[in-house]
Design a protein around this motif. Sequence first.
Motif, PDB file in Angstrom:
ATOM      1  N   LEU A 120      85.252  11.714 -68.897  1.00  0.00           N
ATOM      2  CA  LEU A 120      85.078  11.981 -67.467  1.00  0.00           C
ATOM      3  C   LEU A 120      84.853  10.660 -66.739  1.00  0.00           C
ATOM      4  O   LEU A 120      84.197   9.769 -67.264  1.00  0.00           O
ATOM      5  CB  LEU A 120      83.885  12.915 -67.258  1.00  0.00           C
ATOM      6  N   GLU A 121      85.419  10.564 -65.549  1.00  0.00           N
ATOM      7  CA  GLU A 121      85.281   9.318 -64.783  1.00  0.00           C
ATOM      8  C   GLU A 121      84.572   9.594 -63.463  1.00  0.00           C
ATOM      9  O   GLU A 121      84.047  10.679 -63.249  1.00  0.00           O
ATOM     10  CB  GLU A 121      86.674   8.708 -64.536  1.00  0.00           C
ATOM     11  N   GLU A 122      84.602   8.619 -62.589  1.00  0.00           N
ATOM     12  CA  GLU A 122      83.998   8.805 -61.270  1.00  0.00           C
ATOM     13  C   GLU A 122      84.605  10.030 -60.585  1.00  0.00           C
ATOM     14  O   GLU A 122      85.806  10.237 -60.660  1.00  0.00           O
ATOM     15  CB  GLU A 122      84.271   7.577 -60.407  1.00  0.00           C
ATOM     16  N   HIS A 123      83.768  10.793 -59.906  1.00  0.00           N
ATOM     17  CA  HIS A 123      84.238  12.032 -59.281  1.00  0.00           C
ATOM     18  C   HIS A 123      83.562  12.191 -57.917  1.00  0.00           C
ATOM     19  O   HIS A 123      82.518  11.583 -57.666  1.00  0.00           O
ATOM     20  CB  HIS A 123      83.911  13.230 -60.177  1.00  0.00           C
ATOM     21  N   PRO A 124      84.120  13.011 -57.052  1.00  0.00           N
ATOM     22  CA  PRO A 124      83.543  13.128 -55.703  1.00  0.00           C
ATOM     23  C   PRO A 124      82.530  14.253 -55.537  1.00  0.00           C
ATOM     24  O   PRO A 124      82.259  14.662 -54.418  1.00  0.00           O
ATOM     25  CB  PRO A 124      84.783  13.407 -54.851  1.00  0.00           C
ATOM     26  N   MET A 125      81.974  14.774 -56.619  1.00  0.00           N
ATOM     27  CA  MET A 125      81.028  15.887 -56.467  1.00  0.00           C
ATOM     28  C   MET A 125      79.679  15.392 -55.948  1.00  0.00           C
ATOM     29  O   MET A 125      79.346  14.218 -56.050  1.00  0.00           O
ATOM     30  CB  MET A 125      80.887  16.641 -57.787  1.00  0.00           C
TER      31      MET A 125
END
Lengths: 107, 296
Positions: B45-50
């Motif tokens: 998993l990488e950077e995410h906008p949650m």
Amino acid sequence: MYLVANISVDICAATSCKLCTQFCPEANTILYNDEAGKEKGLRYGSAYVSVDRCKGCAQCVWVCDNMAKHNAIKMEMIDLIGDQALTENIHYGEKSTTATLANPFPG
Amino acid sequence: MSLDYVKFTPGFDKWMPKEYRDMVEHGPFGKKTTVSQVGSFKEILEEHPMCAGCAMTLFIRLAIIAFPNPEDTITVGTAGCGRLAISQAAIPFVYGNYGDQNGVASGLSRGLRLRFGDRPKDVVVLAGDGGMADIGFAQTLHSWFRKEKFTTIMLDNEVYGNTGGQESGMTNKGQVLKMAPLGKKFEKMDMLGMAKIAGCAYVATVVPNNPRRVESVIKKAVLIAREVGPTYIQAYTSCNIEYAIPTDKVLEDCKEVEDDRYKFTEYLTDEAKETLSGLYGYKEYLPKPVPAITKN
């Protein structure tokens, strides 16, 4: 400016529970350096925060204070904490990571 | 869909972004990584906008770490918060139209079995309570009745968090929300009971305040789905925005809810127990020796 998590190597490397690395909702953000504490003569390595990825939710602070009861993590202003780990300066090894520290706000 | 896609194209390695290089060289593909090693390897998993402090993100992160063979896994999702993070992982993600994720996963699972035969290719559906229990309810239940061999994971935040706080079938009775000002008038749907009646081989509830338990549950569900039949995990993943939970209290809320109404439960069919003990070495599911009958 905004708050990010800052982990005290002196406390973390004396206890080494690794709970904050498991409970952070952000991926690749709280990492672990096996050698961080040993350089200071402490028993274990230490967790550290890649501050450019920290969203400042402070879940790690709750985990460290209430589950681990180590009180090693504090929320601090990103421009006031000095040299920190940034994603571009993190080096992955076989079983651990290291970070070349740099000021997130140079100048 | 194999280790072949997580390597550099010859001659291009030095031009790849750091995140990609780290993923190829220090990612979990082809290795046995566990939650306890997290922080020392590059996560899928990488950077995410949650949102900051989202429990759903924590669960998704732990779930992706727990996949037994991430290089042979496809995730399927639908509209909702969860796909914002799931789609930022270095494994294939299929975005189903709202509600059809279990239909898409059925076709995908069957197709992969035809194409790859005995080589395990895992399909994992990760969708919210609205996508699974309301809008995609028919397709979810039908996939279970058809005994489709894939894992279904409900990210149950008990609200339509992405659209402003409408009640879902999984919201608790009486709950007042921004778009349900009079409180919900009906009980929370018993998806666990329906999963068992529909023939799921493994059904579990889990809360993300115990990472090793999340890991164990996900691993078991994926392995059983490979061999036996449909598996279902219902995970409490609070919406700290719609339920106004301070981000540093999210895990405290998880613990309270776990103690109150989301206790860890696990249901396995006999066939699932045999598969886990026989094929994958789970000693706790080995048949217990019958005590010898002695004459007095």
